[in-house]
Write a protein that holds these residues in place. Structure first.
Motif, mmCIF file in Angstrom:
data_model
loop_
_atom_site.group_PDB
_atom_site.id
_atom_site.type_symbol
_atom_site.label_atom_id
_atom_site.label_comp_id
_atom_site.label_asym_id
_atom_site.label_seq_id
_atom_site.Cartn_x
_atom_site.Cartn_y
_atom_site.Cartn_z
ATOM 1 N N TYR A 1 0.843 -1.208 0.000
ATOM 2 C CA TYR A 1 0.000 0.000 0.000
ATOM 3 C C TYR A 1 0.875 1.254 0.000
ATOM 4 N N THR A 2 1.892 1.279 0.853
ATOM 5 C CA THR A 2 2.785 2.441 0.944
ATOM 6 C C THR A 2 3.496 2.690 -0.378
ATOM 7 N N LEU A 3 4.035 1.632 -0.982
ATOM 8 C CA LEU A 3 4.776 1.772 -2.234
ATOM 9 C C LEU A 3 3.858 2.125 -3.399
ATOM 10 N N GLN A 4 2.601 1.670 -3.348
ATOM 11 C CA GLN A 4 1.638 2.011 -4.393
ATOM 12 C C GLN A 4 1.374 3.511 -4.461
ATOM 13 N N GLN A 5 1.557 4.214 -3.337
ATOM 14 C CA GLN A 5 1.305 5.650 -3.341
ATOM 15 C C GLN A 5 2.333 6.379 -4.204
ATOM 16 N N GLU A 6 3.491 5.747 -4.412
ATOM 17 C CA GLU A 6 4.536 6.337 -5.250
ATOM 18 C C GLU A 6 4.406 5.877 -6.701
ATOM 19 N N GLU A 7 4.166 4.592 -6.885
ATOM 20 C CA GLU A 7 4.059 4.038 -8.243
ATOM 21 C C GLU A 7 3.409 2.662 -8.181
ATOM 22 N N ALA A 8 2.454 2.424 -9.054
ATOM 23 C CA ALA A 8 1.786 1.128 -9.115
ATOM 24 C C ALA A 8 1.781 0.626 -10.559
ATOM 25 N N ILE B 1 -9.804 -6.335 -0.819
ATOM 26 C CA ILE B 1 -9.605 -6.970 0.492
ATOM 27 C C ILE B 1 -8.222 -6.645 1.032
ATOM 28 N N GLY B 2 -7.196 -6.726 0.169
ATOM 29 C CA GLY B 2 -5.836 -6.421 0.590
ATOM 30 C C GLY B 2 -5.697 -4.994 1.071
ATOM 31 N N GLU B 3 -6.334 -4.058 0.361
ATOM 32 C CA GLU B 3 -6.259 -2.656 0.763
ATOM 33 C C GLU B 3 -6.950 -2.421 2.104
ATOM 34 N N LYS B 4 -8.046 -3.106 2.329
ATOM 35 C CA LYS B 4 -8.754 -2.960 3.606
ATOM 36 C C LYS B 4 -7.870 -3.397 4.772
ATOM 37 N N ILE B 5 -7.164 -4.516 4.599
ATOM 38 C CA ILE B 5 -6.265 -5.003 5.645
ATOM 39 C C ILE B 5 -5.108 -4.030 5.851
ATOM 40 N N ALA B 6 -4.546 -3.520 4.737
ATOM 41 C CA ALA B 6 -3.434 -2.570 4.830
ATOM 42 C C ALA B 6 -3.841 -1.321 5.598
ATOM 43 N N LEU B 7 -4.998 -0.771 5.283
ATOM 44 C CA LEU B 7 -5.459 0.446 5.951
ATOM 45 C C LEU B 7 -5.733 0.204 7.428
ATOM 46 N N GLU B 8 -6.217 -0.979 7.757
ATOM 47 C CA GLU B 8 -6.442 -1.313 9.163
ATOM 48 C C GLU B 8 -5.122 -1.341 9.922
ATOM 49 N N MET B 9 -4.091 -1.943 9.312
ATOM 50 C CA MET B 9 -2.779 -1.999 9.953
ATOM 51 C C MET B 9 -2.162 -0.606 10.092
ATOM 52 N N PRO C 1 -1.222 10.845 7.927
ATOM 53 C CA PRO C 1 -2.662 10.733 8.155
ATOM 54 C C PRO C 1 -3.046 9.374 8.734
ATOM 55 N N ILE C 2 -3.981 9.389 9.661
ATOM 56 C CA ILE C 2 -4.494 8.167 10.275
ATOM 57 C C ILE C 2 -5.790 7.780 9.571
ATOM 58 N N PRO C 3 -5.838 6.636 8.906
ATOM 59 C CA PRO C 3 -7.089 6.228 8.253
ATOM 60 C C PRO C 3 -8.227 6.132 9.265
ATOM 61 N N ALA C 4 -9.413 6.531 8.854
ATOM 62 C CA ALA C 4 -10.595 6.387 9.697
ATOM 63 C C ALA C 4 -11.035 4.927 9.706
ATOM 64 N N ARG C 5 -11.980 4.591 10.576
ATOM 65 C CA ARG C 5 -12.473 3.217 10.654
ATOM 66 C C ARG C 5 -13.043 2.748 9.321
ATOM 67 N N ASP C 6 -13.610 3.676 8.537
ATOM 68 C CA ASP C 6 -14.194 3.292 7.247
ATOM 69 C C ASP C 6 -13.172 3.253 6.116
ATOM 70 N N GLY C 7 -11.888 3.483 6.442
ATOM 71 C CA GLY C 7 -10.838 3.421 5.429
ATOM 72 C C GLY C 7 -10.549 4.734 4.734
ATOM 73 N N SER C 8 -11.327 5.770 5.019
ATOM 74 C CA SER C 8 -11.067 7.064 4.391
ATOM 75 C C SER C 8 -9.812 7.696 4.991
ATOM 76 N N ILE C 9 -9.120 8.493 4.164
ATOM 77 C CA ILE C 9 -7.851 9.103 4.562
ATOM 78 C C ILE C 9 -8.012 10.619 4.649
#
Length: 223
Positions: free
Chosen positions: A15-22, A66-74, A130-138
């Motif tokens: 997730y972190t690396l995707q913010q730079e390039e995917a 699903i992967g993004e949801k887990i990443a944001l939770e972590m 930024p701290i993601p909210a419970r709903d995954g929003s940033i």
């Protein structure tokens, strides 16, 4: 689905690396973790089997929903823990990353919510991330890299990359922490160091341009 701490670390890194390039190549993951290419390939295939990433051998991986949801939770766990360790336990901003790396995997949703409530449901961690909210929003804000400032533009630091403790201590010694005022007064050629005025006292500091890319600022005005 069994999600181990190792799997959580990988989806968070992707997730972190995707913010730079995917998509994110196996080579970039190898550099991020310091692991061998076969080790990375083995884990990527495991993530694919868990339906956490879409993987193309020639290009790399992208997180699934699903992967993004887990990443944001972590990431939410990690950044809430960092802020809690600073505000409630008095730890310094360069100490909390490694502690949060361990605790984020065992933090229950109930305790996460109690911590968030105790902290007043914050939007940013001690490093300004930024701290993601419970709903995954940033939480969103208008910022740019310190390196993009023009000469004599006054800006406020809003975020400093937080993985390296020694780097954070060094930047703190220079006064380059979130909410500090900075202004570039000179640039050396060929991506050389920047000369900055820092803080209300306009203390002059010299900063390597590579370190400057790790600092995000909000422009306030030009003089």
């Amino acid at each position: 689905m069994r999600i181990t701490a190792g799997v959580q670390d990988y989806v968070k890194a992707i997730y972190t690396l995707q913010q730079e390039e995917a998509p994110v190549s196996n080579g970039r993951l190898a550099s991020y973790f310091g692991f061998s290419a076969p080790t990375i390939t083995e884990m990527v295939k495991k993530l694919e089997n868990l339906e956490l990433v879409d993987y193309q051998a020639r290009s790399g991986v992208r997180l699934t929903e699903i992967g993004e949801k887990i990443a944001l939770e972590m990431i939410r766990h990690h950044r809430l823990l960092e802020l809690y360790l600073v505000q409630a336990l008095g730890m310094s901003w360069d100490e909390v990353h490694d502690e949060a790396e361990v605790l984020e995997h065992v933090l229950s949703e109930a305790l996460e919510e109690r911590i968030a409530e105790y902290l007043g449901h914050p939007q940013f961690d001690p490093h300004g991330s930024p701290i993601p909210a419970r709903d995954g929003s940033i939480p969103q804000r208008d910022s740019c890299s310190l390196t993009l400032l023009e000469l004599n533009q006054i800006a406020r630091i809003v975020e400093v990359e937080d993985r390296d403790a020694a780097r954070l201590r060094y930047l703190a010694d220079l006064g380059l922490t979130p909410n500090s005022i900075v202004m570039i007064v000179a640039r050396a050629p060929f991506d050389g160091p920047l000369t900055l005025n820092v803080g209300e006292q306009q203390t002059q500091q010299v900063l390597d341009s590579r370190l400057a890319t790790r600092i995000q600022v909000q422009i306030e005005r030009s003089i």
